[in-house]
Design an enzyme around this catalytic site. Structure first.
Site, short mmCIF file in Angstrom:
data_model
loop_
_atom_site.label_atom_id
_atom_site.label_comp_id
_atom_site.label_asym_id
_atom_site.label_seq_id
_atom_site.Cartn_x
_atom_site.Cartn_y
_atom_site.Cartn_z
N TYR A 127 0.83 -1.22 0.00
CA TYR A 127 0.00 0.00 0.00
C TYR A 127 0.86 1.26 0.00
O TYR A 127 0.43 2.31 -0.46
CB TYR A 127 -0.90 0.04 1.23
CG TYR A 127 -2.22 -0.69 1.10
CD1 TYR A 127 -2.27 -2.02 0.74
CD2 TYR A 127 -3.42 -0.03 1.35
CE1 TYR A 127 -3.47 -2.69 0.64
CE2 TYR A 127 -4.63 -0.69 1.25
CZ TYR A 127 -4.65 -2.01 0.89
OH TYR A 127 -5.86 -2.66 0.79
N LYS A 157 3.13 -15.13 2.59
CA LYS A 157 3.30 -15.89 1.35
C LYS A 157 4.80 -16.13 1.21
O LYS A 157 5.44 -15.75 0.22
CB LYS A 157 2.70 -15.09 0.18
CG LYS A 157 2.62 -15.85 -1.13
CD LYS A 157 1.54 -16.92 -1.18
CE LYS A 157 1.65 -17.72 -2.46
NZ LYS A 157 0.77 -18.91 -2.47
N ASP A 201 -6.31 -6.77 4.51
CA ASP A 201 -7.47 -6.17 3.84
C ASP A 201 -8.40 -7.25 3.32
O ASP A 201 -9.61 -7.23 3.56
CB ASP A 201 -6.97 -5.28 2.69
CG ASP A 201 -8.11 -4.68 1.90
OD1 ASP A 201 -9.06 -4.17 2.53
OD2 ASP A 201 -8.08 -4.73 0.65
C1 IPM Z 1 -10.32 -1.13 4.19
C2 IPM Z 1 -10.59 -0.58 2.82
C3 IPM Z 1 -9.44 0.33 2.40
C4 IPM Z 1 -8.17 -0.50 2.40
C5 IPM Z 1 -9.63 1.02 1.03
C6 IPM Z 1 -10.92 1.82 0.98
C7 IPM Z 1 -8.46 1.87 0.67
O1 IPM Z 1 -10.80 -1.62 1.91
O2 IPM Z 1 -10.16 -0.33 5.14
O3 IPM Z 1 -10.30 -2.35 4.33
O4 IPM Z 1 -7.88 -1.20 1.43
O5 IPM Z 1 -7.46 -0.44 3.41
MG MG Z 2 -10.92 -3.52 2.81
#
Ligand code: IPM
Ligand code: MG
Length: 357
Positions: A143, A192, A248
């Site tokens: 991310y 992984k 996520d």
């Molecule tokens: C979450 C959401 C977010 C993420 C998105 C909206 C950027 O899916 O908080 O799980 O991927 O962290």
């Molecule tokens: Mg999410």
């Protein structure tokens, strides 16, 4: 009497509706448990883009930093989908997580007793109860790694980079082990490591951290296997420790075991007391403004705020048991089953408030 300063980031889509219900519940708790709440509000995501051109205005960062705690609805929607990545609503969300240093994301997947029938997973697999805590690393990994596009072999190539420092892995692993010590003393670290170098470092580092927690049982699973095990035998999990992207994905899956993604709360913590609290679901633009969203994940996020940031554990417990009681007879459409009352977002908020009074 303690006074807490809460910054509200209502965001987009159903964000404002669900945050309004959670605020009602927090106000009832304040009266009942004898504390005061001062609210501030700031823009994040699409609404911030529309008003200021940026998904994360500096004013929002300042207001969040000045608050004891932040309550967030959700960001994003089709209106802003065509914007370049760094200008999208989601960039605002990642930005505020980064700015506040919220590296630890706690996502508890619990089944409320009355909702057992709402889980798509069979009763016999779930058994009497289910209580999994997903500990997701939130300010690193793919991310936040380098990304971009380049010309390669005469065509466009895009790349994103998964990267973790030992220190980043250590601090999130400690959160997971500390959490496990207060629970069933079991950590499953998900990676992984058969493919990714960042996962190999993850695994080595988690093993190192585990040496300080001889009472905690540690095991390691690959993420693909974990996805399968979550529906095959979710009861084997206590604390799931994982990186940003796997967390996520797996937390959405875990939420469904508990009946609906509309039920799952989260806390994002920095190690200091302040934190950001948000439902794990998105802004659900398809149902925004219709008063049918499920506000319970946000209401339960307020319970987490009371527990983890404001030291009001009694109020947190009260919210959770009020939600449990209300669910016996009342459901928003996402968790509706025959024989219960189909209620709106506002009605659900009112019912929880009434139950608390
Ligand atoms: C979450 C959401 C977010 C993420 C998105 C909206 C950027 O899916 O908080 O799980 O991927 O962290
Ligand atoms: Mg999410």
């Amino acid at each position: 009497m303690n006074t807490y300063k809460i910054c509200l980031l209502k965001g987009d889509g159903i964000g404002p509706e669900i945050v309004n219900e959670a605020v009602k519940v927090l106000d009832v708790c304040a009266k009942k448990f004898n504390f005061a709440v001062e609210y501030d509000e700031a823009l994040l995501g699409g609404c911030a883009i529309d008003a200021t051109g940026s998904p994360l205005p500096q004013e929002t960062i300042d207001k969040c930093k000045a608050a004891d705690s932040v309550l967030l609805g959700a960001v994003g929607g089709p209106k802003w989908d065509k914007l370049p990545g760094s200008q999208r609503p989601e960039a605002g969300l990642l930005g505020i997580r980064g700015e506040l240093g919220l590296f630890a994301n706690l996502r508890p997947a619990v089944i409320f007793e009355p909702l057992k029938g709402a889980s798509p997973v069979k009763d016999e697999i779930i058994g009497d109860s289910l209580d999994i805590m997903v500990v997701r690393e939130l300010t690193g990994g793919i991310y936040f790694g380098e990304r971009g596009r380049r010309e390669t072999d005469g065509e466009v190539e895009a790349y994103d980079t998964e990267q973790y420092k030992v220190s980043e892995i250590k601090r999130i692993a400690k959160v997971a082990f500390d959490m496990a010590m207060k629970r069933n003393k079991k950590v499953t670290s998900v990676d992984k490591a058969n493919v990714l170098e960042a996962s190999r470092l993850w695994r080595e580092t988690v093993i190192e951290v585990a040496k300080d927690y001889p009472d905690v049982e540690l095991n390691h699973l690959y993420v693909d296997n974990t996805a399968m095990q979550l529906v095959r035998n979710p009861k084997q999990f206590d604390v799931i420790l994982t990186n940003n992207i796997f967390g996520d994905i797996l937390s959405d899956e875990a939420s469904m075991i508990s009946g609906s993604i509309g039920m799952l709360a989260s806390a994002s913590l920095s190690g200091s007391n302040s934190g950001l609290y948000e439902p794990i679901h998105g802004s659900a633009p398809d149902i925004a403004g219709q008063n049918i969203a499920n506000p319970l994940a946000t209401i339960l996020s307020v319970a987490m705020m009371l527990r983890y940031s404001l030291d009001e554990a009694e109020a947190a417990d009260a919210i959770e048991s009020a939600v449990n009681n209300v669910l016996k007879n009342n459901r928003t459409p996402d968790i509706y089953t025959e024989g219960t009352n189909n209620v709106t977002c506002v009605e659900m908020g009112d019912l929880v408030c009434k139950e608390l009074m």
